[in-house]
Design a protein around this motif. Structure first.
Motif, mmCIF file in Angstrom:
data_model
loop_
_atom_site.group_PDB
_atom_site.id
_atom_site.type_symbol
_atom_site.label_atom_id
_atom_site.label_comp_id
_atom_site.label_asym_id
_atom_site.label_seq_id
_atom_site.Cartn_x
_atom_site.Cartn_y
_atom_site.Cartn_z
ATOM 1 N N ILE A 227 0.862 -1.253 0.004
ATOM 2 C CA ILE A 227 -0.003 0.117 -0.073
ATOM 3 C C ILE A 227 0.801 1.259 0.064
ATOM 4 N N GLN A 228 1.706 1.310 0.980
ATOM 5 C CA GLN A 228 2.907 2.203 1.185
ATOM 6 C C GLN A 228 3.382 2.633 -0.378
ATOM 7 N N THR A 229 3.931 1.600 -0.945
ATOM 8 C CA THR A 229 4.407 1.716 -2.202
ATOM 9 C C THR A 229 3.827 2.256 -3.438
ATOM 10 N N VAL A 230 2.471 1.739 -3.606
ATOM 11 C CA VAL A 230 1.376 2.155 -4.561
ATOM 12 C C VAL A 230 1.200 3.637 -4.302
ATOM 13 N N VAL A 231 0.783 4.158 -3.067
ATOM 14 C CA VAL A 231 0.496 5.573 -2.635
ATOM 15 C C VAL A 231 1.589 6.293 -3.091
ATOM 16 N N THR A 232 2.730 6.164 -2.544
ATOM 17 C CA THR A 232 4.124 6.754 -2.947
ATOM 18 C C THR A 232 4.285 6.986 -4.473
ATOM 19 N N ALA A 233 3.853 5.841 -5.298
ATOM 20 C CA ALA A 233 3.970 5.921 -6.754
ATOM 21 C C ALA A 233 2.924 6.735 -7.333
#
Length: 398
Positions: A307-313
């Motif tokens: 989730i953190q990765t997708v939100v950052t992207a």
């Protein structure tokens, strides 16, 4: 200060077209060459991986596909296709790129398609060909092999012969592709090979792809570079020559660390996205690039890390969309250095989070994916159902 309506509209349009593929192995217990720390909530089978991917997509709205690793996810090859299709239907997540495993078997100690032994080269090539068939059966476009082939000591392998072995194998694989399929060739400078790696950089991958055929392109793993290498310049070259196939996104501090995207250098990710969006603005077309995650969550919780990765992207992609391309092009043409740099930097420093929250509301998504996940009880449920299975997982290095 909230963004102007025009900026919000730009962000909405950019997020509507951003799709991020999740890796099945990112939900499982993975680690380093020294071992791994077992997580009780980690996925233990392909169904649990689909379930976790569906949870991330439900919260972020950006992850319609999940990459599969054949030896781990389809251990029986084509025979497992029906099972995967059923899971895809159940969880509403499509199979994404198909990743061969040509590095794990004991036979590959001295290489796969670059091995001096023709029987082992045949074994590796046949496995990749089976992956092409699996991709066809699953209606997956991309076949994405990573080759660990190389050597550890000078003089122990004939580097030029191994180039020929690779060229022969990749041409054969390319000839098996259906018209809609692509072969994405990945590179890595070192590890596990430490003297020479057969596909060590983007130039080698580019030449192999050109030699293989028109449906072969280059895949850029952001962790597969030497320190301080200018990755966005590589992206620019590949875009210029229409050879940019896709990304494996992660972050690194030293080598192939597989840390979560943007955790170390978010400005680099922004610059990569900018290079792509500047290209799209200049050509008035959307670049056909597969954005995929490839990370090892050894310490962070698996689903939270995704989730953190997708939100950052999403945040970095939205910032890159705010670059005033016309103004930047003008400053570049007149060599107005400070103005050009500030045009780029100004977009990077924008707080796009309020606009992204509005975008999520417009798509009936949670305004705060991480908060909603933590309040949902999903982690507690999967921990309860998977803890016993994970307790028997081997964590030792030796």
């Amino acid at each position: 200060m909230p963004l102007a309506d025009k900026s919000t509209e730009i962000i909405f349009k950019s997020l509507n077209r951003l799709n991020i593929e999740l890796p099945s192995w990112g939900f499982a217990n993975t680690g380093t060459r020294f071992g791994k720390f077992i997580q009780p909530a980690a996925a233990t089978n392909i169904e649990e991986k689909f379930a976790d991917a569906a949870e991330v997509h439900a919260l972020t709205g950006a992850c319609k596909t999940m990459a599969l690793h054949v030896q781990w996810d389809l251990p029986n090859g084509v025979k497992d296709v029906a099972k995967v299709e059923a899971l895809a239907t159940k969880f509403k997540i499509r199979p994404g790129s198909i990743n061969p495993n040509i590095f794990q078997n004991q036979e590959y100690k001295h290489g796969s398609v670059g091995n001096p032994d023709p029987a082992i080269r045949r074994m590796a090539t046949d496995h990749i060909l089976e992956c092409v068939a699996i991709a066809d059966a699953l209606n997956s476009r991309d076949i994405s092999p990573w080759f660990a082939d190389g050597s550890n000591y000078p003089g122990t392998q004939n580097i030029r012969k191994r180039i020929t072995y690779f060229e022969d194998a990749l041409r054969e694989v390319h000839s098996a592709l259906k018209p809609s399929q692509r072969l994405l060739i990945e590179y890595k400078p070192f590890e596990p090979a430490f003297y020479h790696t057969d596909i060590a950089d983007w130039g080698m991958a580019y030449l192999f792809a050109k030699n293989a055929g028109p449906q072969a392109l280059v895949l850029v793993d952001t962790g597969h570079h030497y320190q301080a290498q200018n990755i966005e310049q590589i992206v620019a070259w590949l875009l210029h020559h229409d050879m940019m196939g896709g990304f494996h996104f992660n972050d690194r501090r030293y080598a192939d660390d597989d840390l979560t995207l943007g955790s170390i250098d978010p400005y680099q990710v922004f610059r990569i996205f900018h290079e792509i969006q500047m290209f799209e603005w200049e050509h008035n077309e959307t670049a056909d690039i597969a954005y995929m995650v490839d990370q090892s969550h050894n310490l962070k919780g698996k689903v939270e890390a995704m989730i953190q990765t997708v939100v950052t992207a999403q945040e970095l992609y939205a910032r890159a969309a705010l670059v005033d391309h016309a103004q930047l092009a003008k400053h570049q043409q007149t060599c107005s250095l400070v103005d050009a740099e500030e045009t780029l930097r100004g977009a990077f420093w924008q707080d796009v989070r309020p606009a992204i929250r509005e975008w999520r509301k417009s798509h009936n998504l949670s305004e705060d994916p991480m908060k909603s996940f933590r309040e949902s009880g999903y982690l507690e449920r999967i921990t309860k159902s998977r803890a016993e299975k994970n307790a028997t997982t081997t964590a030792s290095y030796a």
